[in-house]
Enzyme design. Sequence first.
Site, PDB file in Angstrom:
ATOM      1  N   THR A  20       0.836  -1.211   0.000  1.00 14.60           N
ATOM      2  CA  THR A  20       0.000   0.000   0.000  1.00 14.60           C
ATOM      3  C   THR A  20       0.875   1.267   0.000  1.00 14.60           C
ATOM      4  O   THR A  20       0.476   2.290  -0.556  1.00 14.60           O
ATOM      5  CB  THR A  20      -0.974   0.036   1.199  1.00 14.60           C
ATOM      6  N   HIS A 117       8.534   3.613   8.784  1.00 14.94           N
ATOM      7  CA  HIS A 117       8.315   2.769   9.960  1.00 14.94           C
ATOM      8  C   HIS A 117       6.987   3.179  10.607  1.00 14.94           C
ATOM      9  O   HIS A 117       6.739   4.377  10.799  1.00 14.94           O
ATOM     10  CB  HIS A 117       9.474   2.928  10.955  1.00 14.94           C
TER      11      HIS A 117
HETATM   12  C1  GAR Z   1       3.734  -0.692   6.690  1.00 15.96           C
HETATM   13  O1  GAR Z   1       2.949  -0.391   7.817  1.00 15.96           O
HETATM   14  C2  GAR Z   1       5.175  -0.313   6.939  1.00 15.96           C
HETATM   15  O2  GAR Z   1       5.319   0.850   7.688  1.00 15.96           O
HETATM   16  C3  GAR Z   1       5.650  -1.497   7.738  1.00 15.96           C
HETATM   17  O3  GAR Z   1       5.041  -2.610   7.107  1.00 15.96           O
HETATM   18  C4  GAR Z   1       3.823  -2.211   6.484  1.00 15.96           C
HETATM   19  C5  GAR Z   1       3.884  -2.585   5.031  1.00 15.96           C
HETATM   20  O4  GAR Z   1       2.665  -2.332   4.383  1.00 15.96           O
HETATM   21  N1  GAR Z   1       7.071  -1.585   7.735  1.00 15.96           N
HETATM   22  C6  GAR Z   1       7.772  -2.028   8.778  1.00 15.96           C
HETATM   23  O5  GAR Z   1       7.269  -2.434   9.800  1.00 15.96           O
HETATM   24  C7  GAR Z   1       9.286  -1.994   8.583  1.00 15.96           C
HETATM   25  N2  GAR Z   1       9.930  -1.992   9.855  1.00 15.96           N
HETATM   26  P1  GAR Z   1       2.557  -2.188   2.799  1.00 15.96           P
HETATM   27  O6  GAR Z   1       3.247  -3.401   2.183  1.00 15.96           O
HETATM   28  O7  GAR Z   1       1.074  -2.210   2.564  1.00 15.96           O
HETATM   29  O8  GAR Z   1       3.189  -0.899   2.397  1.00 15.96           O
END
Ligand code: GAR
Length: 215
Positions: A20, A117
């Site tokens: 996302t 993050h």
């Molecule tokens: C997001 O919330 C991002 O901030 C987090 O994983 C999710 C990925 O969502 N990242 C971490 O925790 C890294 N330490 P997405 O694939 O839908 O962008």
Amino acid sequence: MANCEKPVKNIVVLVSGGGTNLQALIEAEKSGEIYGGKISCVISSKEDAYALVRAEKNNIKTRVIPRKNYDNSNEYSEAILAALLEEKADLIVLAGFMTILGEQIIKAFPYKIINVHPALIPSFCGQGFYGLKVHEAALEYGVKVSGATVHFVNEEADAGAIILQKPVEVKNDDTPEVLQKRIMEEAEWKILPKAVSLFCQDKLNIKNGKAYIAE
Ligand code: GAR
């Protein structure tokens, strides 16, 4: 006559999951909110990451470098580094990339890797804090405000210079999933494209290890 325009920066986005945040970057690029940069490639650590579908739908080149095919983090980092050099990355964005990068990558791209993050660093960050685990820890602690941080990546997990942060309210009946969604919508999807745009316009200055936005 010489062309004085700055070249457009190649943005390579590293993903592992739903994508996302990648989608937020794609939308921002389409609507002209990312000045001076273009997403040229998406690299996934997982073959089945939905982020790959999002990239393909938008005609963005994809590469899959599965973490599971490598015995250790050093070999994996070598493979990622080779791909980043091949893609001539000017900026690397970790958008839900769930593998810690080896120091050879950090050294090859100093202050050229940014991460989003899902908490207000220095809270709920570092080794073991990723994805839903971050929100579980925030709810377990009972904080009333959480949020998101975009920062440069250095050798230590979630410890590089902070570029942007945005707070988000925690509500009494939040579950980790509900809080995750609110933080994405209200913070991550806004500050990540903004930080990328600032980088691409050379508007981020580093002084004494801290990042400052140029006036
Ligand atoms: C997001 O919330 C991002 O901030 C987090 O994983 C999710 C990925 O969502 N990242 C971490 O925790 C890294 N330490 P997405 O694939 O839908 O962008």
